[in-house]
Design an enzyme around this catalytic site. Structure first.
Site, mmCIF file in Angstrom:
data_model
loop_
_atom_site.group_PDB
_atom_site.id
_atom_site.type_symbol
_atom_site.label_atom_id
_atom_site.label_comp_id
_atom_site.label_asym_id
_atom_site.label_seq_id
_atom_site.Cartn_x
_atom_site.Cartn_y
_atom_site.Cartn_z
ATOM 1 N N HIS A 1 -1.835 0.690 -6.261
ATOM 2 C CA HIS A 1 -0.433 0.848 -6.655
ATOM 3 C C HIS A 1 0.404 1.220 -5.435
ATOM 4 C CE1 HIS A 1 3.016 1.503 -9.051
ATOM 5 N NE2 HIS A 1 2.901 2.807 -9.214
ATOM 6 N N ASP B 1 -1.319 -4.952 -7.253
ATOM 7 C CA ASP B 1 -0.837 -3.742 -7.922
ATOM 8 C C ASP B 1 -1.084 -3.817 -9.426
ATOM 9 O OD1 ASP B 1 0.825 -1.608 -8.988
ATOM 10 O OD2 ASP B 1 1.913 -1.625 -7.101
ATOM 11 N N SER C 1 7.220 3.217 -7.437
ATOM 12 C CA SER C 1 6.936 2.992 -8.849
ATOM 13 C C SER C 1 8.230 3.133 -9.672
ATOM 14 C CB SER C 1 5.838 3.954 -9.307
ATOM 15 O OG SER C 1 5.316 3.573 -10.554
#
Length: 514
Positions: free
Chosen positions: A483, A453, A227
């Site tokens: 994610h 995602d 991320s």
């Protein structure tokens, strides 16, 4: 809804008095010039601090290896490397394999920004057992996070109220209250941590990682970024291309986007994830308990949120489930397909007037534990992003952009659009419109994108691979949900990532896992 790449915040101007008060978190260092040669004192890890999320000390890994923690000194201001220092909290689990096959340390950043690596790495430690055969697994609280000169803003009671606010104002009075709440929150950040706020940019954290590389005794930084951790890794590669070892980026931030583009991309990403959830629920043999068709599911959720805007329902006593908390909880459930069953159960409860499950999901997003204590993830998230992001927006800007955001997501568009107000009056100027991740001369970096995602949409992986430069970014596609990709458990992704990190063998460019 904390934005994993560029979220919201705002505040007042820093004053000299507040700077001096906040310097209590720092210390003078006579040997700052020798920081790369410092020796870390590794000891069994204590229980996480409240700012890291609280809880019990990490349990030993299978086989008995204990988690060890240490504090590394780093300059508060990298522009003055011989000046005041701060302590950065580190955690490690030593490699389990033969010493002669050990590659070095594998440093993890799990994103946020604002996530505590000291608490997150042990939670996923068993997932990286194969990587630990040749690496010490290492993570850290980045500056401003947890026990690394953690930024303090509002207290727990104030945060309860802050997260209950109406974050999608419908009229001038609601707009004024929304802006006032943000101003109060960020004024508290300034009051309690004013001296640290100018020094939590991603470039500062990247320089910390290169110092960490040296202190850990590694010639190259071997890295696993997830991320926001992909943005941090990209900035590191830009600043220190010759020091990049084997690196993997998973759940990839698009480095070419500014704050508006990132928020709009997230609106599309979360809407796509909601669409996929609704299709999955209504495609199963048994009836979907929250709607008869995919569109019916989304219509009923929209109706629930509209009703909560006027009349919240009981959540977790004494707090009610507001429209904002429900939206936040729904978003949290879309981060992983494993959470979809909780979303279904939470929606069923909410339709019956019980908001507990959606509020628990929202609390998880906001860093609130069962005891009502908050980690500092929101404070750090705001502070890093506003120090990084140059664009600033006004209420007129948001009103002009609302139609585009609503078209991208009827459910999340307003929420993400209004969130862009956060940095408008932030005390520290933003550094740039978007990060520079160009890294000519770097070793190859494996960039893993997930087509489903919600938080870092799939297109960002391709943009990151291109921005890193020819011969650097190697793209791998995972056709999945949630994610990130590695922690999905997909065997193809695991094989590709592990082969690169353990053996140095990158997958063929354009490989697709499903």
């Amino acid at each position: 809804m904390p934005n994993p790449s560029r979220p919201r915040a705002a505040a007042l101007a820093v004053t000299a008095a507040l700077l001096s008060a906040s310097l209590a978190a720092c210390s003078e260092s006579e040997d700052a010039v020798d920081l790369p040669s410092q020796t870390l004192s590794w000891k069994d890890c204590p229980a996480p601090a409240e700012s890291e999320g609280g809880g019990a000390a990490p349990s030993p890994l299978p086989g008995g290896t204990t988690w060890q923690c240490a504090t590394m000194k780093a300059p508060l201001n990298w522009g003055d490397p011989k000046g005041k220092t701060i302590g950065l909290a580190l955690i490690r689990a030593k490699a389990s394999g033969d010493k002669d096959r050990r590659i070095g340390s594998l440093v993890f950043n799990f994103g946020g920004p604002g996530g505590s690596g000291v608490t997150t790495l042990p939670a996923f430690g068993t997932d990286y057992a194969q990587l630990r055969t040749r690496y010490d697994l290492v993570s850290f609280d980045p500056r401003g996070v947890g026990r690394s000169a953690g930024i303090e803003c509002e207290d727990d009671e104030e945060l309860d109220e802050y997260f209950q606010q109406d974050s999608t104002p419908d009229d001038t009075a609601e707009q004024t209250k929304f802006v006032d709440n943000i101003t109060s929150f960020n004024g508290a950040c300034e009051k309690n941590s004013g001296a640290v706020l100018p020094h939590v940019r991603t470039t500062d954290a990247a320089r910390d990682m290169d110092l960490m590389r040296q202190v850990l005794g590694d010639d190259k930084l071997h890295y696993f970024g997830i991320s926001y951790g992909t943005e941090l890794g990209g900035v590191y590669a830009h600043l220190f291309p010759k020091n990049v070892g084997r690196a993997v980026f998973d759940g990839v931030v698009d480095p070419t986007q500014d704050a508006e583009q990132s928020s709009l991309g997230q609106a599309k990403g979360f809407q796509l994830a909601l669409d996929n959830y609704a299709k999955d629920c209504t495609s199963k043999a048994e009836d979907c308990p929250v709607g008869d068709t995919s569109q019916d599911v989304k219509d009923k959720i929209a109706k629930l949120l509209d009703e909560l805007d006027d009349k919240p329902i009981p959540g977790i006593f004494p707090r009610d489930l507001t429209q904002t908390a429900a939206t936040n909880g729904i978003a949290q459930s879309l981060y992983s397909q494993d959470f979809w069953e909780y979303l279904t159960e939470g929606l069923q409860q909410a339709y019956d007037g019980d908001g507990k499950i959606l509020m628990l999901l929202s609390d998880s997003m906001n860093g609130r534990n069962e005891d009502g204590k908050y980690s500092n993830i929101q404070a750090a998230n705001v502070s890093v992003n506003c120090a990084d992001d140059k664009p600033r927006y006004t209420t007129k800007d948001i009103e002009a952009k609302l139609p585009e955001f609503r078209a991208a997501s009827p459910l999340f568009g307003d929420y993400l659009a209004w969130g862009m107000l956060g940095c408008t009056d932030w005390a520290v100027d933003g550094a740039a419109a978007h990060p520079d991740v160009s890294a000519p001369g770097s070793a190859p970096i494996l960039v893993v994108g997930n087509t489903g995602d919600p938080a870092t949409p799939y297109e960002g992986a391709r943009k990151m691979a291109a921005a890193l430069g020819d011969g650097v970014g190697v793209e791998l596609t995972y056709k999945g949900q949630g994610h990130g990709a590695y922690d999905s458990g997909n065997k193809c992704v695991h094989t590709a990532v592990n082969s690169y990190l353990l053996d140095g063998t990158a997958p063929k460019e354009g490989t697709v896992c499903s």
